[in-house]
Design a protein around this motif. Structure first.
Motif, PDB file in Angstrom:
ATOM      1  N   GLU A  88       0.826  -1.218  -0.081  1.00 18.22           N
ATOM      2  CA  GLU A  88       0.063   0.053  -0.132  1.00 18.22           C
ATOM      3  C   GLU A  88       0.893   1.265   0.186  1.00 18.22           C
ATOM      4  OE1 GLU A  88       0.566  -1.877   2.388  1.00 18.22           O
ATOM      5  OE2 GLU A  88       1.168  -0.630   4.207  1.00 18.22           O
ATOM      6  N   LYS A  89       2.139   1.075   0.424  1.00 19.64           N
ATOM      7  CA  LYS A  89       2.947   2.110   0.421  1.00 19.64           C
ATOM      8  C   LYS A  89       4.200   1.975  -0.544  1.00 19.64           C
ATOM      9  CE  LYS A  89       1.341   4.637   3.782  1.00 19.64           C
ATOM     10  NZ  LYS A  89       0.717   6.099   3.584  1.00 19.64           N
ATOM     11  N   ARG A  90       3.833   1.117  -1.730  1.00 22.61           N
ATOM     12  CA  ARG A  90       4.767   0.719  -2.795  1.00 22.61           C
ATOM     13  C   ARG A  90       6.141   0.231  -2.261  1.00 22.61           C
ATOM     14  NH1 ARG A  90       0.499   1.246  -4.157  1.00 22.61           N
ATOM     15  NH2 ARG A  90      -0.471   2.811  -5.564  1.00 22.61           N
ATOM     16  N   LYS A  92       2.726  -4.062  -6.856  1.00 21.03           N
ATOM     17  CA  LYS A  92       3.486  -3.466  -8.184  1.00 21.03           C
ATOM     18  C   LYS A  92       4.614  -2.877  -7.954  1.00 21.03           C
ATOM     19  CE  LYS A  92       0.884   0.874  -8.485  1.00 21.03           C
ATOM     20  NZ  LYS A  92      -0.223   1.584  -9.414  1.00 21.03           N
ATOM     21  N   ALA A 116      10.034   1.682  -3.330  1.00 20.88           N
ATOM     22  CA  ALA A 116       9.812   3.321  -3.607  1.00 20.88           C
ATOM     23  C   ALA A 116      10.929   4.072  -2.824  1.00 20.88           C
ATOM     24  CB  ALA A 116       8.445   3.728  -3.103  1.00 20.88           C
ATOM     25  N   GLN A 172      13.428   4.831   0.450  1.00 20.07           N
ATOM     26  CA  GLN A 172      13.093   5.307   1.814  1.00 20.07           C
ATOM     27  C   GLN A 172      11.673   5.836   2.023  1.00 20.07           C
ATOM     28  OE1 GLN A 172      14.734   4.019   4.251  1.00 20.07           O
ATOM     29  NE2 GLN A 172      17.004   4.477   3.668  1.00 20.07           N
ATOM     30  N   ILE A 197       9.591   8.377   3.008  1.00 21.54           N
ATOM     31  CA  ILE A 197       9.897   9.738   3.249  1.00 21.54           C
ATOM     32  C   ILE A 197       9.145  10.443   4.406  1.00 21.54           C
ATOM     33  CG2 ILE A 197       9.407  12.209   2.124  1.00 21.54           C
ATOM     34  CD1 ILE A 197       9.809  10.785  -0.434  1.00 21.54           C
ATOM     35  N   SER A 223      15.303   9.609  -7.920  1.00 19.81           N
ATOM     36  CA  SER A 223      14.671  10.465  -7.620  1.00 19.81           C
ATOM     37  C   SER A 223      14.827  11.404  -6.703  1.00 19.81           C
ATOM     38  CB  SER A 223      13.149   9.882  -7.337  1.00 19.81           C
ATOM     39  OG  SER A 223      13.249   9.154  -6.214  1.00 19.81           O
TER      40      SER A 223
HETATM   41  N1  COA Z   1       7.697   7.475   1.150  1.00 15.07           N
HETATM   42  C1  COA Z   1       6.588   7.568   1.590  1.00 15.07           C
HETATM   43  N2  COA Z   1       5.515   7.150   1.315  1.00 15.07           N
HETATM   44  C2  COA Z   1       5.531   6.566  -0.123  1.00 15.07           C
HETATM   45  C3  COA Z   1       6.532   6.533  -0.758  1.00 15.07           C
HETATM   46  C4  COA Z   1       7.790   6.972  -0.027  1.00 15.07           C
HETATM   47  N3  COA Z   1       8.963   6.813  -0.730  1.00 15.07           N
HETATM   48  N4  COA Z   1       6.197   6.119  -1.787  1.00 15.07           N
HETATM   49  C5  COA Z   1       4.900   5.875  -2.051  1.00 15.07           C
HETATM   50  N5  COA Z   1       4.450   6.346  -0.684  1.00 15.07           N
HETATM   51  C6  COA Z   1       3.095   6.204  -0.376  1.00 15.07           C
HETATM   52  C7  COA Z   1       2.261   7.389  -1.090  1.00 15.07           C
HETATM   53  O1  COA Z   1       2.411   8.760  -0.171  1.00 15.07           O
HETATM   54  C8  COA Z   1       0.877   6.902  -0.767  1.00 15.07           C
HETATM   55  O2  COA Z   1       0.339   6.752   0.428  1.00 15.07           O
HETATM   56  P1  COA Z   1      -1.100   7.241   0.744  1.00 15.07           P
HETATM   57  O3  COA Z   1      -1.730   6.160   0.217  1.00 15.07           O
HETATM   58  O4  COA Z   1      -1.411   7.176   2.315  1.00 15.07           O
HETATM   59  O5  COA Z   1      -1.446   8.561   0.103  1.00 15.07           O
HETATM   60  C9  COA Z   1       1.178   5.299  -1.143  1.00 15.07           C
HETATM   61  O6  COA Z   1       2.520   5.088  -0.811  1.00 15.07           O
HETATM   62  C10 COA Z   1       0.931   4.886  -2.750  1.00 15.07           C
HETATM   63  O7  COA Z   1       1.635   5.882  -3.474  1.00 15.07           O
HETATM   64  P2  COA Z   1       1.058   6.839  -4.709  1.00 15.07           P
HETATM   65  O8  COA Z   1       1.887   7.880  -5.258  1.00 15.07           O
HETATM   66  O9  COA Z   1      -0.475   7.028  -4.642  1.00 15.07           O
HETATM   67  O10 COA Z   1       1.375   5.419  -5.860  1.00 15.07           O
HETATM   68  P3  COA Z   1       1.569   5.630  -7.251  1.00 15.07           P
HETATM   69  O11 COA Z   1       1.543   4.155  -7.825  1.00 15.07           O
HETATM   70  O12 COA Z   1       0.521   6.528  -7.929  1.00 15.07           O
HETATM   71  O13 COA Z   1       3.072   6.042  -7.419  1.00 15.07           O
HETATM   72  C11 COA Z   1       5.345   6.038  -6.804  1.00 15.07           C
HETATM   73  C12 COA Z   1       4.127   5.525  -7.004  1.00 15.07           C
HETATM   74  C13 COA Z   1       6.558   5.091  -6.384  1.00 15.07           C
HETATM   75  C14 COA Z   1       5.669   6.701  -8.425  1.00 15.07           C
HETATM   76  C15 COA Z   1       5.167   7.371  -6.049  1.00 15.07           C
HETATM   77  O14 COA Z   1       4.628   6.982  -4.771  1.00 15.07           O
HETATM   78  C16 COA Z   1       6.641   8.291  -5.536  1.00 15.07           C
HETATM   79  O15 COA Z   1       6.868   9.032  -6.529  1.00 15.07           O
HETATM   80  N6  COA Z   1       6.899   7.893  -4.487  1.00 15.07           N
HETATM   81  C17 COA Z   1       8.426   8.469  -4.187  1.00 15.07           C
HETATM   82  C18 COA Z   1       9.472   7.617  -4.496  1.00 15.07           C
HETATM   83  C19 COA Z   1      10.936   8.492  -4.168  1.00 15.07           C
HETATM   84  O16 COA Z   1      11.297   9.424  -4.655  1.00 15.07           O
HETATM   85  N7  COA Z   1      11.608   7.457  -3.410  1.00 15.07           N
HETATM   86  C20 COA Z   1      12.862   7.915  -3.120  1.00 15.07           C
HETATM   87  C21 COA Z   1      12.658   8.313  -1.549  1.00 15.07           C
HETATM   88  S1  COA Z   1      14.405   8.904  -1.307  1.00 15.07           S
END
Ligand code: COA
Length: 279
Positions: A26-28, A62, A66, A68, A70, A140
């Motif tokens: 759920e948090k990827r 899927k 993703a 750390q 954040i 990213s």
């Molecule tokens: N940290 C914290 N939460 C994260 C996360 C991360 N790295 N990646 C995803 N999540 C959370 C989202 O906040 C969301 O939480 P919510 O449902 O409580 O709102 C949930 O996971 C699903 O993410 P969402 O963005 O809706 O899914 P998506 O499939 O549309 O997109 C990603 C997936 C991975 C492209 C996008 O979540 C993203 O860009 N994440 C950050 C990736 C990143 O930059 N990581 C490097 C960190 S150093």
């Protein structure tokens, strides 16, 4: 051996493979402090589990990972106690690099989807990486004002060339599984629907070899990266001698016997017939 249960990690076992699955779909599969603690513990379990000959690291749902979390890791650190921060940082480094880098069995990263930021450390630490065509990789960090820290920048320059490392780290551009292979980030790419089967095939191929020879070979390849030529020669001679002593199958003698005396196989074209499968 009984399979332990964790909050953020799932272990599955079968056919000699230990599947170590980041399990926060759920948090990827973003890496929270608890996920780091769970992974560090789970990896120790699999390292010594006699049912596991090859370990596959992958993600539930899927996403591979993703990066750390954040919220919980970066924002959380602003208010966490120094003791908790230290514990979580140690676990984060331990499983993503130290334990994987020295894992006694072959390790495969099966990149089934998103792979961002801090996920590059375990990706690069695994011996092999197989990627779905559909996977999305990205450094990213730059997109939210930080740099690829921990040891991500160091990992990336070991698998990519310098120009590509700078390009992808400063633009944050994403790339898919096919491009990951071109860049040296993954060994092979497959359609997602085939990825698991192909991973099992690679694991089985590795299981056919002498475990001691595979282990010592991967340790040697890892170690010589940071040596000069005389150091490498000395190290490899010593490592080869050590292998003779630890290889319970006595593969070297058996391999020579089957090729030179029995003439039953050709080392250039395949492995000698092993009597037993355990090291
Ligand atoms: N940290 C914290 N939460 C994260 C996360 C991360 N790295 N990646 C995803 N999540 C959370 C989202 O906040 C969301 O939480 P919510 O449902 O409580 O709102 C949930 O996971 C699903 O993410 P969402 O963005 O809706 O899914 P998506 O499939 O549309 O997109 C990603 C997936 C991975 C492209 C996008 O979540 C993203 O860009 N994440 C950050 C990736 C990143 O930059 N990581 C490097 C960190 S150093």
């Amino acid at each position: 051996m009984a399979t332990k249960e964790y909050q953020c990690v799932k272990i599955e076992k079968g056919e000699g493979i230990g599947w170590l699955i980041l399990n926060r779909p759920e948090k990827r599969n973003a890496m929270s402090p608890q996920l780091h603690l769970d992974m560090a513990d789970a990896m120790e379990e699999l390292a010594t589990d006699p049912e596991v000959q090859v370990m596959v690291v992958t993600g539930a749902g899927k996403s591979f990972c993703a990066g750390q979390d954040i919220q919980l890791t970066f924002r959380g650190r602003e208010t966490a106690s120094p003791a908790d921060t230290r514990k979580h940082r140690a676990a984060s480094k331990a499983w993503r690099w130290d334990k994987l880098d020295t894992f006694p069995k072959p390790t495969i990263a099966m990149v089934n989807g998103f792979c961002f930021g801090g996920a590059f450390t375990p990706l690069c630490a695994c011996d092999y990486a197989l990627a779905a065509d559909e996977a999305i990789f990205g450094l990213s960090e730059v997109n939210w004002g930080i740099l690829p820290g921990g040891i991500v920048s160091w990992n990336v320059v070991q698998v990519m060339n310098y120009r590509n490392a700078i390009y992808y780290a400063t633009t944050g551009d994403t790339f898919d599984g096919k491009k990951a292979v071109e860049l040296g980030v993954a060994n092979f790419h497959y359609p997602l629907a085939q990825l698991r089967d192909e991973t099992i095939k690679l694991a089985k191929k590795l299981m056919e070899k002498s475990p001691a020879a595979v282990r010592y070979t991967k340790e040697a390849i890892r170690a010589v990266r940071f040596m000069n030529e005389p150091q490498a020669e000395d190290y490899l001679n010593a490592k080869s001698d050590a292998l003779k002593h630890v290889d319970k199958e006595n593969g070297r003698q058996e391999g020579m016997r089957q090729f030179l005396d029995e003439k039953s196989y050709r080392p250039g074209l395949g492995h000698f017939k092993r009597k037993k499968k355990e090291a």
